[in-house]
Design an enzyme around this catalytic site. Sequence first.
Site, PDB file in Angstrom:
ATOM      1  N   ASP A   1       4.350   3.626   2.927  1.00 54.54           N
ATOM      2  CA  ASP A   1       3.613   2.644   2.125  1.00 54.54           C
ATOM      3  C   ASP A   1       4.406   2.209   0.902  1.00 54.54           C
ATOM      4  O   ASP A   1       4.471   2.929  -0.095  1.00 54.54           O
ATOM      5  CB  ASP A   1       2.265   3.234   1.705  1.00 54.54           C
ATOM      6  CG  ASP A   1       1.412   2.234   0.927  1.00 54.54           C
ATOM      7  OD1 ASP A   1       1.669   1.019   1.053  1.00 54.54           O
ATOM      8  OD2 ASP A   1       0.498   2.660   0.209  1.00 54.54           O
TER       9      ASP A   1
ATOM     10  N   ASP B   1       4.589  -5.152   1.774  1.00 50.87           N
ATOM     11  CA  ASP B   1       3.803  -3.917   1.810  1.00 50.87           C
ATOM     12  C   ASP B   1       3.777  -3.322   3.216  1.00 50.87           C
ATOM     13  O   ASP B   1       3.084  -3.825   4.097  1.00 50.87           O
ATOM     14  CB  ASP B   1       2.375  -4.202   1.330  1.00 50.87           C
ATOM     15  CG  ASP B   1       1.469  -2.978   1.436  1.00 50.87           C
ATOM     16  OD1 ASP B   1       1.994  -1.849   1.334  1.00 50.87           O
ATOM     17  OD2 ASP B   1       0.259  -3.147   1.619  1.00 50.87           O
TER      18      ASP B   1
END
Length: 437
Positions: A94, A293
């Site tokens: 992440d 992301d």
Amino acid sequence: MGTWEAVRRGRLLIALLVAATAIPPASSAAATTLPKKAKASSPPQLLSEIPVHAGRLVPSSVVFPIYGDVYPHGLYYVVMNIGDPSKPYFLDVDTGSDLTWLQCDAPCVSCSKGPHPWYRPKKSKLVPSGDPLCAALHSGIAQDENSGQCDYEIQYEDRGSSLGVLIYDAFSLRLTNSTRAGPILAFGCGYDQQSAVQDASAPTDGVLGLGTGKVSVLSQLSNQGVTKNVVGHCLSGKGGGYLFFGDDLVPSSRMTWAPMSRIGFRNYYSPGPAKLYWGTQSLGAKQIEVVLDTGSTFSYFESHPYQAFLSAVKSDLSKTPLTEELDDSALPVCWKGQKPFKSVSDVKKYFKTLALDFVKGKRALLELSPENYLIITKHGNACLGILNGSEAGLRSLNVIGDISLQDHMVVYDNEKQHIGWVRAACNRLPKSGTSSL
């Protein structure tokens, strides 16, 4: 978390906030295991076999194989060996958040059954509330030094959250210079996880936060001299790929670079504002702020650019044999053909390249082929992997997620403060060796 339960719309792990106030233990049992009066101290760094030149550590790099895919699993993860003795844990990659955390038996108040037993913390490894990393985690707000521990609560855009305490432990790494390292790093011991879908098993043991903040694993490795403050990933459209820390794998040419841009007070990776193009057609004069992301399965545009994009796609497809399919639950917008599609190759001739022109870079164009915004579902339909971010709760933010990052090497260079990308064969691991194998 959205990743954990393979929810229909994928996960969206971009972090909203970390609570800046002390959080009391969720039960008396938790208080017994993690006492408020424990006087933990910062442990010494544990570094082994790392070369030293002129009295200074020589940073190297570390490579991790990536597992998973966009569809049907909806996540990419790596194996991290943590603890002494080390044990393997699957962590969701992440770049949209800073904090790394594991499901933690402290004891666990609310955890999902994962691929490995929950991490068991030791009292002696608590990060004290006065530790600089605790202040960094809470945006510089000092914590009560008498509390004895650093509490946290992190919330994500997909309505998931993790509550716990910060602890120190060893990470076992094999570097590309053939040496081994066991740096002591701080991460979250999460004893209370909430998610959009409850009572489901989890495909990972936690989250690997790789944002720009001081508490991220990447920043800590850089501060200890193990690697440079550079992270890159290559997500294969066929599944798998690789992740690396350090700059040894960064190509010396062919990369497209754009300067990092700050969006508010968030530690997001952004190449700055971009103009959108559908083929050669501009999708509006207004520039959009973009975040990269890997914690998001799909990509998200704000309502206005999303509607402009969708209208352009539908206008082109009105002249083709494709018809809209309303009964596929995988994604909101899908099309079907005369017979089920087997791959994007069957349908890509009907779609154009979507391009993002980052205005702060020098010819910084990120070109998304149909493979970077379409999936073929189990029903044989072609569905858009770019969603309306306004409907997902994203405000003034456009997210480029896993689907659009596939088959690119993407590099986030925090040393030089720029982000780069290049098309690459991500299904082949680099020859320089890997960690956590």
